[in-house]
Design a protein around this motif. Sequence first.
Motif, PDB file in Angstrom:
ATOM      1  N   TYR A 147      -3.153   5.741   4.603  1.00 54.04           N
ATOM      2  CA  TYR A 147      -3.808   5.344   5.853  1.00 54.04           C
ATOM      3  C   TYR A 147      -3.921   3.822   5.960  1.00 54.04           C
ATOM      4  O   TYR A 147      -3.719   3.252   7.031  1.00 54.04           O
ATOM      5  CB  TYR A 147      -5.179   5.996   5.994  1.00 54.04           C
ATOM      6  N   PHE A 148      -4.255   3.144   4.856  1.00 60.67           N
ATOM      7  CA  PHE A 148      -4.280   1.683   4.860  1.00 60.67           C
ATOM      8  C   PHE A 148      -2.902   1.128   5.184  1.00 60.67           C
ATOM      9  O   PHE A 148      -2.762   0.171   5.939  1.00 60.67           O
ATOM     10  CB  PHE A 148      -4.753   1.125   3.512  1.00 60.67           C
ATOM     11  N   SER A 149      -1.880   1.723   4.585  1.00 58.27           N
ATOM     12  CA  SER A 149      -0.507   1.279   4.818  1.00 58.27           C
ATOM     13  C   SER A 149      -0.142   1.388   6.288  1.00 58.27           C
ATOM     14  O   SER A 149       0.407   0.449   6.880  1.00 58.27           O
ATOM     15  CB  SER A 149       0.440   2.124   3.970  1.00 58.27           C
ATOM     16  N   GLY A 192       2.170   1.767  -3.467  1.00 60.29           N
ATOM     17  CA  GLY A 192       1.108   2.319  -4.314  1.00 60.29           C
ATOM     18  C   GLY A 192       0.860   3.782  -4.026  1.00 60.29           C
ATOM     19  O   GLY A 192       0.639   4.590  -4.938  1.00 60.29           O
ATOM     20  N   CYS A 193       0.918   4.148  -2.764  1.00 60.06           N
ATOM     21  CA  CYS A 193       0.728   5.544  -2.357  1.00 60.06           C
ATOM     22  C   CYS A 193       1.812   6.424  -2.955  1.00 60.06           C
ATOM     23  O   CYS A 193       1.539   7.494  -3.502  1.00 60.06           O
ATOM     24  CB  CYS A 193       0.744   5.632  -0.841  1.00 60.06           C
ATOM     25  N   PHE A 220      -6.650   9.438  -3.735  1.00 61.13           N
ATOM     26  CA  PHE A 220      -6.592   8.029  -3.349  1.00 61.13           C
ATOM     27  C   PHE A 220      -5.251   7.682  -2.719  1.00 61.13           C
ATOM     28  O   PHE A 220      -5.160   6.742  -1.942  1.00 61.13           O
ATOM     29  CB  PHE A 220      -6.867   7.146  -4.567  1.00 61.13           C
ATOM     30  N   SER A 221      -4.205   8.438  -3.024  1.00 59.41           N
ATOM     31  CA  SER A 221      -2.904   8.169  -2.407  1.00 59.41           C
ATOM     32  C   SER A 221      -2.962   8.366  -0.894  1.00 59.41           C
ATOM     33  O   SER A 221      -2.316   7.644  -0.145  1.00 59.41           O
ATOM     34  CB  SER A 221      -1.829   9.060  -3.017  1.00 59.41           C
ATOM     35  N   THR A 222      -3.764   9.311  -0.444  1.00 56.82           N
ATOM     36  CA  THR A 222      -3.912   9.528   0.996  1.00 56.82           C
ATOM     37  C   THR A 222      -4.624   8.342   1.641  1.00 56.82           C
ATOM     38  O   THR A 222      -4.251   7.899   2.726  1.00 56.82           O
ATOM     39  CB  THR A 222      -4.716  10.810   1.259  1.00 56.82           C
ATOM     40  N   VAL A 223      -5.631   7.814   0.961  1.00 56.86           N
ATOM     41  CA  VAL A 223      -6.346   6.644   1.466  1.00 56.86           C
ATOM     42  C   VAL A 223      -5.393   5.460   1.567  1.00 56.86           C
ATOM     43  O   VAL A 223      -5.386   4.736   2.567  1.00 56.86           O
ATOM     44  CB  VAL A 223      -7.551   6.317   0.558  1.00 56.86           C
ATOM     45  N   LEU A 224      -4.566   5.244   0.542  1.00 58.68           N
ATOM     46  CA  LEU A 224      -3.591   4.158   0.581  1.00 58.68           C
ATOM     47  C   LEU A 224      -2.576   4.356   1.698  1.00 58.68           C
ATOM     48  O   LEU A 224      -2.136   3.392   2.323  1.00 58.68           O
ATOM     49  CB  LEU A 224      -2.868   4.031  -0.760  1.00 58.68           C
ATOM     50  N   CYS A 274       0.830  -1.209   0.000  1.00 58.66           N
ATOM     51  CA  CYS A 274       0.000   0.000   0.000  1.00 58.66           C
ATOM     52  C   CYS A 274       0.863   1.257   0.000  1.00 58.66           C
ATOM     53  O   CYS A 274       0.541   2.233  -0.675  1.00 58.66           O
ATOM     54  CB  CYS A 274      -0.925   0.014   1.209  1.00 58.66           C
TER      55      CYS A 274
END
Length: 70
Positions: free
Chosen positions: A48-50, A30-31, A42-46, A27
């Motif tokens: 946070y998932f990371s 990808g970010c 979406f990079s910010t969402v990734l 993640c």
Amino acid sequence: MIKLLDRWNALSNRKKGFLFICAGALCLLGCILLLIFTESIFSTVLLYFSLGFNIIGLYIILWVKDGKEK
């Protein structure tokens, strides 16, 4: 789905921790790629998932390590 859950339960806690850390690293990669090549939210969402995956993975690994010391 049941086979997948059985496989997950059969894994040791150490391997589960490493899987979470690998998912977090993926993640994060990808970010970084999204930040470099696009200006996507979406990079910010990734990101946070990371962070979440890495924290869970490290917690599992430290929990296993603490259990071995006792």
